[in-house]
Structures are given as structure tokens and as C-alpha cells.
Design a protein around this motif. Structure first.
Motif, PDB file in Angstrom:
ATOM      1  N   VAL A   1       0.733  -1.855  -0.037  1.00 33.64           N
ATOM      2  CA  VAL A   1      -0.392   0.217  -0.028  1.00 33.64           C
ATOM      3  C   VAL A   1       0.914   1.054  -0.218  1.00 33.64           C
ATOM      4  N   GLN A   2       1.871   1.287   0.917  1.00 36.21           N
ATOM      5  CA  GLN A   2       2.993   2.281   1.117  1.00 36.21           C
ATOM      6  C   GLN A   2       3.660   2.456  -0.438  1.00 36.21           C
ATOM      7  N   LEU A   3       3.659   1.842  -0.777  1.00 36.63           N
ATOM      8  CA  LEU A   3       4.226   1.686  -2.633  1.00 36.63           C
ATOM      9  C   LEU A   3       3.621   1.670  -3.557  1.00 36.63           C
ATOM     10  N   ILE A   4       2.566   1.940  -2.937  1.00 34.32           N
ATOM     11  CA  ILE A   4       1.448   1.934  -4.465  1.00 34.32           C
ATOM     12  C   ILE A   4       0.541   3.438  -4.001  1.00 34.32           C
ATOM     13  N   ILE A   5       0.904   4.014  -3.157  1.00 34.44           N
ATOM     14  CA  ILE A   5       0.843   5.605  -2.920  1.00 34.44           C
ATOM     15  C   ILE A   5       1.741   6.030  -2.872  1.00 34.44           C
ATOM     16  N   GLN A   6       2.927   5.513  -2.780  1.00 38.97           N
ATOM     17  CA  GLN A   6       3.913   6.546  -3.445  1.00 38.97           C
ATOM     18  C   GLN A   6       4.464   6.955  -4.267  1.00 38.97           C
TER      19      GLN A   6
END
Length: 337
Positions: free
Chosen positions: A302-307
Motif C-alpha cells: 500500500v505504501q509503495l502504490i501510494i508513493q
């Protein structure tokens, strides 16, 4: 209604290439773009594609698409629940498609999500080829792949060190005095299953013990297949004191066959699983297993997709480490020597 798949087949390109043409990216060769445009015109897909292209350039849908092989069971339900919870906290909704364990089914799932203008994709797939996913990544749509590693997409993959997990278990069993260790592998066309087998082999080599094919049986990550694999091993009449099943479902099937065959656990045969799903602690005896950090993997995804959505540098833990959960299903043979 014409589909992207029909357009891709007529144009002789992948569905991902069709998607890139629809969304107006520049990363499509001139010849391929012409073929796609001709197919769109011939099949009457132009009106819908232009509407989607215009919408994709003007606003986000506030939705992330997720593809998983299936919806049932604690493994995938945990993945979906964690991702959904985290994305909702960040103001996104999820659109989920279960593509079954087939290449065609998962391509159809992707097509469905692309047609619904998702802002990004999180994929758990072992059926789609590396080339297909690399091609898909060339579009402007952010993509994250979980539980898989592709070198060319190394900044889009959140993976778990399955090889290290296989080695952890085998080293623990060796430390407890077991040398004849049965390994019930998952389907070896899957990367995670091969990695766990490699970890098992590496630990044996490090201990100076020869790898023995007769102690290895391939299964399908299900209870039934674990039971079937254990029956095959028993028919081989090879000596063993421990069984390492490379997931907890297979360990349950193994346990059933061992008990039916008159073996007591761990007094006569030790048993270890992999994944640490909820019911592992309710085994009799409680199952020693590898903790598979599903929640952490999903949080990182999730953190990666938001970044990626915010066009920020990718700063996450791309490879997670498993740990051993020691319970009561392994006997220490050294205490009896």
C-alpha cells in the motif's frame, strides 16, 4: 460488447499495449499503435476507448484494483482485508477481481479492472508471465506485485524471502537431531514453492547431508494434495523422522495421513508447516511453522502504490524476512542420544 482482449487479438499485441494506446501513452511503437487503432475502428471500440482516455486524463477514480487467484481461505482474505483497510484510511476504495489460477482468468481480471479506470493495480499472480507484466508496467498506470519477484520490475515487487524460510525450518530440524527429513513441496511451477525447496536443499548441503529425491514429494498447497503426497512417500518405504510441509494446509493433510497410518506426532514423527495461518496454533499438537508476514507485505504494498501514485521515490522494504514459530510438533532427538 467488444473487449480489450478482442482488440489485442485482432491487432496482434498484448492487452497491456492496447491499454497504453487507449490511455494515450507514448511508450508504444508507431506500428503497434496503428494496428491497435485499426482494430479499435474495425471492432467498433473507438467511442468507448476515447471516453475512457479522456476520463483518465482529467480525474482519478479514487480506486485501486486488486487481482488475486481466489477469494476464499485465510491467506487471501487476510491480504484483501489488510489492503482494503489501509487504502480506505488513505481515501481510496478497492475493486477486487479473482482471476482463478489460470493465465486466461487473470488476464480477464486485469481487463475488467482496466475498463473500470482504476488508478493503480496491486497484483498477486503467478500465472501471468514476466514479459506480460513488464509490458503492462510500461503504461502510466502504477503497479505493485506482491509475493513475487521480477528483476526488471524490482521497484514494483514486494516479496518474502521464501528461500530463507525453507532454510530456517530445515536448519531447526537438523539442530533437533533430524537428518531424514521429508519435504512436501508446493507446485514447482510457482516461484515461492521452488524457493522453499531450494532453502531446504541449501540447509542440507551446509550440513553435509546429501539431497535425496525419494524424500521429496510435490503437492498443490492444499490439504488434499498434502495428504496425497504423504501417502506417496510412505509407499516408498524410506526412513524418516520429520516432515516439512511447505504450507500449513498441506501440513494438515500430512498429519491426517500420518495419524491414520499409526504414527504419533511428535513422538514418532515431527511435523513443521509454513505460513502460520490461524489454525496452526490449534493443531494437536500445536504446529511449529514459519511466520509469513502477510500483513507487513500488504502494508508495504500500500505504501509503495501510494508513493507511485504521488510520483515519489520508492522507499519501502521490498524483501521481507520470515521467522520461525516454535510450538510443540517437533521432538528433540538429541535428548535421547
Amino acid at each position: 460488447m467488444t473487449t480489450i482482449r478482442e482488440v489485442s487479438e485482432l491487432a496482434g499485441v498484448s492487452q497491456a499495449t492496447v491499454s497504453r494506446v487507449i490511455n494515450g501513452t507514448n511508450r508504444v511503437s508507431h506500428d503497434k499503435k496503428l494496428n491497435v487503432e485499426k482494430a479499435i475502428s474495425q471492432l467498433g471500440y473507438r467511442t468507448r476507448s476515447r471516453t475512457l482516455m479522456h476520463a483518465s486524463k482529467t480525474a482519478r477514480a479514487g480506486c485501486v484494483g486488486i487481482v488475486v487467484p481466489e477469494l476464499g481461505g485465510p491467506f487471501y482474505s487476510s491480504i484483501l482485508n489488510t489492503i482494503d483497510t489501509q487504502l480506505r484510511r488513505l481515501g481510496y476504495h478497492v475493486l477486487i477481481s479473482a482471476g482463478a489460477n489460470t493465465e486466461e482468468g487473470q488476464k480477464e481480471s486485469l481487463e475488467f479492472l482496466l475498463n473500470h479506470r482504476v488508478d493503480a493495480l496491486i497484483l498477486h499472480t503467478h500465472q501471468l508471465s514476466d514479459d506480460y507484466l513488464i509490458d503492462l508496467q510500461e503504461s502510466e498506470l502504477p503497479i505493485v506485485i506482491i509475493n513475487r519477484f521480477i528483476q526488471e520490475m524490482n521497484t514494483s515487487c514486494i516479496n518474502i524471502d521464501n528461500e530463507q524460510g525453507g532454510k530456517l525450518v530445515t536448519e531447526y530440524l537438523l539442530k533437533m537431531g533430524h537428518e531424514n527429513i521429508v519435504f512436501v513441496a508446493g507446485p514447482l511451477d510457482k516461484e515461492d514453492a521452488r524457493a522453499r525447496l531450494q532453502g531446504y536443499r541449501n540447509a542440507l548441503v551446509d550440513a553435509g547431508i546429501a539431497y535425496d529425491d525419494t524424500l521429496v514429494a510435490e503437492a498443490a498447497f492444499t490439504e488434499e494434495s498434502g495428504a496425497s503426497a504423504m501417502r506417496k512417500v510412505l509407499k516408498r518405504k524410506v526412513p524418516f523422522t520429520a516432515v516439512f510441509a511447505s504450507n500449513d494446509y498441506m501440513a494438515l493433510g500430512v498429519r491426517e495421513v500420518l495419524v491414520e497410518s499409526g504414527y504419533s506426532i511428535p513422538e514418532q514423527v515431527s511435523l513443521v508447516g509454513f505460513d502460520d495461518i490461524d489454525f496452526a496454533r490449534y493443531f494437536t499438537p500445536k504446529l511449529t511453522t514459519v511466520n509469513y508476514p502477510i500483513e507487513q507485505m500488504c502494508l508495504e504494498a500500500v505504501q509503495l502504490i501510494i508513493q507511485k501514485l504521488n510520483k515519489k521515490n520508492c522507499d519501502v522494504n521490498f524483501k521481507l524476512s520470515p521467522s520461525l514459530r516454535v510450538r510443540n510438533s517437533v521432538k528433540n532427538l538429541n535428548a535421547y542420544r
